[in-house]
Design an enzyme around this catalytic site. Structure first.
Site, mmCIF file in Angstrom:
data_model
loop_
_atom_site.group_PDB
_atom_site.id
_atom_site.type_symbol
_atom_site.label_atom_id
_atom_site.label_comp_id
_atom_site.label_asym_id
_atom_site.label_seq_id
_atom_site.Cartn_x
_atom_site.Cartn_y
_atom_site.Cartn_z
ATOM 1 N N ASP A 1 2.874 -6.707 3.761
ATOM 2 C CA ASP A 1 2.843 -4.727 4.709
ATOM 3 C C ASP A 1 2.962 -5.841 6.034
ATOM 4 O O ASP A 1 2.661 -5.126 7.031
ATOM 5 C CB ASP A 1 1.282 -4.581 4.618
ATOM 6 C CG ASP A 1 1.055 -3.503 4.978
ATOM 7 O OD1 ASP A 1 1.613 -3.010 5.505
ATOM 8 O OD2 ASP A 1 0.127 -3.849 5.031
ATOM 9 N N ASP B 1 6.517 0.733 6.655
ATOM 10 C CA ASP B 1 5.200 0.560 6.313
ATOM 11 C C ASP B 1 4.046 1.923 5.718
ATOM 12 O O ASP B 1 3.816 2.984 6.255
ATOM 13 C CB ASP B 1 4.383 0.413 7.751
ATOM 14 C CG ASP B 1 2.273 -0.055 8.090
ATOM 15 O OD1 ASP B 1 2.116 -0.387 6.861
ATOM 16 O OD2 ASP B 1 2.013 0.678 8.843
ATOM 17 N N GLU C 1 -5.326 1.849 2.993
ATOM 18 C CA GLU C 1 -4.886 1.040 3.318
ATOM 19 C C GLU C 1 -5.010 1.063 5.025
ATOM 20 O O GLU C 1 -6.420 0.368 5.584
ATOM 21 C CB GLU C 1 -3.411 0.167 2.950
ATOM 22 C CG GLU C 1 -3.897 -1.967 4.184
ATOM 23 C CD GLU C 1 -3.261 -1.356 5.392
ATOM 24 O OE1 GLU C 1 -3.585 -2.274 6.408
ATOM 25 O OE2 GLU C 1 -2.590 -0.383 5.376
ATOM 26 N N GLU C 2 -4.256 2.086 5.148
ATOM 27 C CA GLU C 2 -4.457 2.618 6.799
ATOM 28 C C GLU C 2 -5.304 3.007 7.371
ATOM 29 O O GLU C 2 -6.034 2.424 8.561
ATOM 30 C CB GLU C 2 -3.139 3.855 6.235
ATOM 31 C CG GLU C 2 -2.143 3.092 6.901
ATOM 32 C CD GLU C 2 -1.049 2.649 7.681
ATOM 33 O OE1 GLU C 2 -2.320 1.980 8.487
ATOM 34 O OE2 GLU C 2 -0.153 1.540 7.318
ATOM 35 N N HIS D 1 0.858 -1.458 0.094
ATOM 36 C CA HIS D 1 -0.107 -0.120 0.304
ATOM 37 C C HIS D 1 0.950 1.282 -0.103
ATOM 38 O O HIS D 1 2.213 1.564 1.095
ATOM 39 C CB HIS D 1 -1.397 -0.028 0.583
ATOM 40 C CG HIS D 1 -0.398 -0.146 2.818
ATOM 41 N ND1 HIS D 1 -0.251 1.353 3.374
ATOM 42 C CD2 HIS D 1 -0.533 -1.254 3.563
ATOM 43 C CE1 HIS D 1 0.489 0.676 3.804
ATOM 44 N NE2 HIS D 1 0.099 -0.545 4.360
ATOM 45 N N HIS E 1 3.302 2.695 13.172
ATOM 46 C CA HIS E 1 2.337 4.164 12.861
ATOM 47 C C HIS E 1 3.192 5.059 13.980
ATOM 48 O O HIS E 1 2.577 5.778 14.472
ATOM 49 C CB HIS E 1 1.257 3.520 13.378
ATOM 50 C CG HIS E 1 0.453 2.367 12.374
ATOM 51 N ND1 HIS E 1 -0.095 2.123 12.711
ATOM 52 C CD2 HIS E 1 0.385 2.286 11.522
ATOM 53 C CE1 HIS E 1 -0.694 1.345 11.987
ATOM 54 N NE2 HIS E 1 -0.860 1.445 10.918
#
Length: 471
Positions: free
Chosen positions: A357, A295, A329-330, A283, A427
């Site tokens: 991912d 990520d 995606e997030e 992503h 994140h």
């Protein structure tokens, strides 16, 4: 006797053919690893995404720049086709940096580190100050009830379990308090929510992530933020000493109307079975506080590298191979859903999809979502990966963006790197280019390319034919 001799000759020829086939596959895979490690492009691609563009939150200018950059790079590879697939995505902005502190009546305030959760509403302009109630999960809310929760800030402090070797299992065991904590706490009259960051590491870096209010009306929505693990321990310790302390935080995040963005898609057309599709992807969007290197910048560039390696190795696939760089995606999975929706509308036959991912760390193997017969065939390829210390071929989940392609016959798989350090960065502001090791990233790209090569060469037709005969 003549029949026995003939049978032995046939068996000998079959064994020789199988050995020659395995030797050919071994040499091709070796070539893919050599090209990735000696002439790889994934690392400089990641450097540009991370350092020249940065965090790529859906709907942001950075996300659009990433779309334009990756499309241009795929076009330079000389693929048979490169295009953008429009998709409407949510737009949320963080606004000014968050600010928070803990204060007791007797002492001075202590500043703590927080990040707004993606999709959260803002606090009042002057901030929110209230008493705190600590809970260990969603199930605790009913135990305390409205009388003890109303008007307070609910502090979800369930940590990721340290005794689970599979860190994604530990993450899955407590992500519900981040995603649904605000929606559930609001039902009991909570004023706000603070959630312990989902990380095994004890540090000052809070980890954001998606949250949802479900069907809660706008006027009932409460602000939600993640607090760093170190500050979560501090807050918990202070609450044991003084349950009447105050927590203050201020956030200026904001939700907007959906905006148009894109999945970036490129393909090499199959020479024999162009209407059978193999997908590899990651992503393109990321959170905004780091630069999204692990990520999922790593998955993006590894997927692009698969097609480049095929070109460089002179492999002309039988089936059409697509790289899909999914958007959103997030905080929505809009890109993955859009791709599957259009594939179904066009009646495209996807036989396999592979997603990366889980970070750019040392590859260990794959988790595979397939029928038993399909999984057994994939297991037969395991010896080809042994020289590269790839040993994990287990049934399990694949990836969020390719999950909408699941239909009972399409094989789905996820690259599984060593995950022990992944949630140190996930994140958080520490998810940066410097946290990615060049060699590990390149090994992952070569591992993915090797798997795609074998799926393209052998497919799963023989299994389907056998199953049809058995029916």
């Amino acid at each position: 006797m003549k029949k026995l001799i003939a049978l032995l000759i046939i068996l000998s020829a079959w064994v020789t053919q199988a050995q020659n086939q395995q030797q050919e596959d071994s040499l091709t895979i070796r070539k893919l690893y050599d090209l990735s490690l000696l002439q790889g492009q994934s690392y400089p691609w990641l450097e540009h995404l991370s350092n020249k563009i940065g965090g790529r939150l859906s709907g942001s200018l950075e996300a659009q720049r990433a779309v334009e950059y990756t499309k241009a790079e795929l076009e330079q590879l000389g693929l048979d086709r490169v295009w953008l697939q429009p998709v409407m995505v949510p737009k949320w902005t963080r606004g000014n940096p968050e600010y928070a502190y803990v204060q007791t009546q007797e002492g001075p305030s202590t500043v703590v580190n927080i990040l707004a959760l993606g999709g959260s509403v803002a606090t009042p302009e002057t901030g929110l100050r209230a008493k705190v109630i600590e809970v260990q999960g969603l199930e605790d809310l009913a135990r305390y009830g409205r009388p003890q929760i109303e008007g307070k800030i609910v502090f979800f402090n369930r940590p990721m379990r340290a005794d689970l070797i599979h860190t994604f299992s530990a993450y899955g065991g407590c992500v519900d308090q981040r995603y649904s904590g605000a929606a559930e706490a609001a039902k009991y009259g909570a004023a706000g929510v603070i959630v312990r960051s989902l990380s095994h590491k004890i540090d000052d870096h809070p980890h954001t992530g998606a949250m949802s209010y479900g069907d809660l009306p706008n006027n009932k929505r409460i602000p939600a933020a993640a607090i760093s693990t170190k500050d979560a321990d501090y807050l918990s310790g202070m609450l044991k000493l003084n349950k009447d302390l105050d927590f203050y935080y201020k956030m200026s995040c904001r939700n907007f109307e959906d905006v148009e963005s894109y999945n970036v898609i490129g393909e090499i057309k199959g020479t024999e079975r162009p209407d059978e599709y193999i997908v590899v992807g990651g992503h393109l969007d990321s959170w905004d506080v780091g630069d999204g290197a692990h990520d999922d910048g790593a998955g993006v560039v590894q997927s692009m590298e698969v097609l480049r390696l095929f070109r460089e190795a002179g492999i002309r696939p039988k089936r059409t191979i697509r790289v899909v760089l999914f958007m959103n995606e997030e905080n929505g999975l809009r890109g993955g859903n859009k791709y599957a929706e259009e594939a179904k509308m066009r009646k495209e036959n996807h036989i396999f999809a592979l997603e990366s991912d889980a970070g750019g760390f040392t590859p260990r193997g794959f988790s595979i979502d397939a029928r038993d017969s399909q999984h057994e065939k994939i297991q037969s390829w395991k010896p080809l990966f042994k020289p590269y210390l790839i040993h994990y071929f287990e049934k399990g989940g694949s990836g969020a963006d390719i999950s909408p392609l699941k239909n009972g016959s399409t094989v789905l798989a996820g690259l599984r790197p060593d995950s022990q350090r992944y949630f140190d960065h996930h994140h958080a502001a520490t998810d940066t280019f410097e946290a990615v090791n060049k060699r590990e990233l390149e090994l992952g790209a070569a591992t993915m390319a090797s798997f795609i090569y074998l799926v393209d060469k052998y497919g799963f037709d023989d299994i389907q034919n056998e199953e049809e005969i058995l029916k």
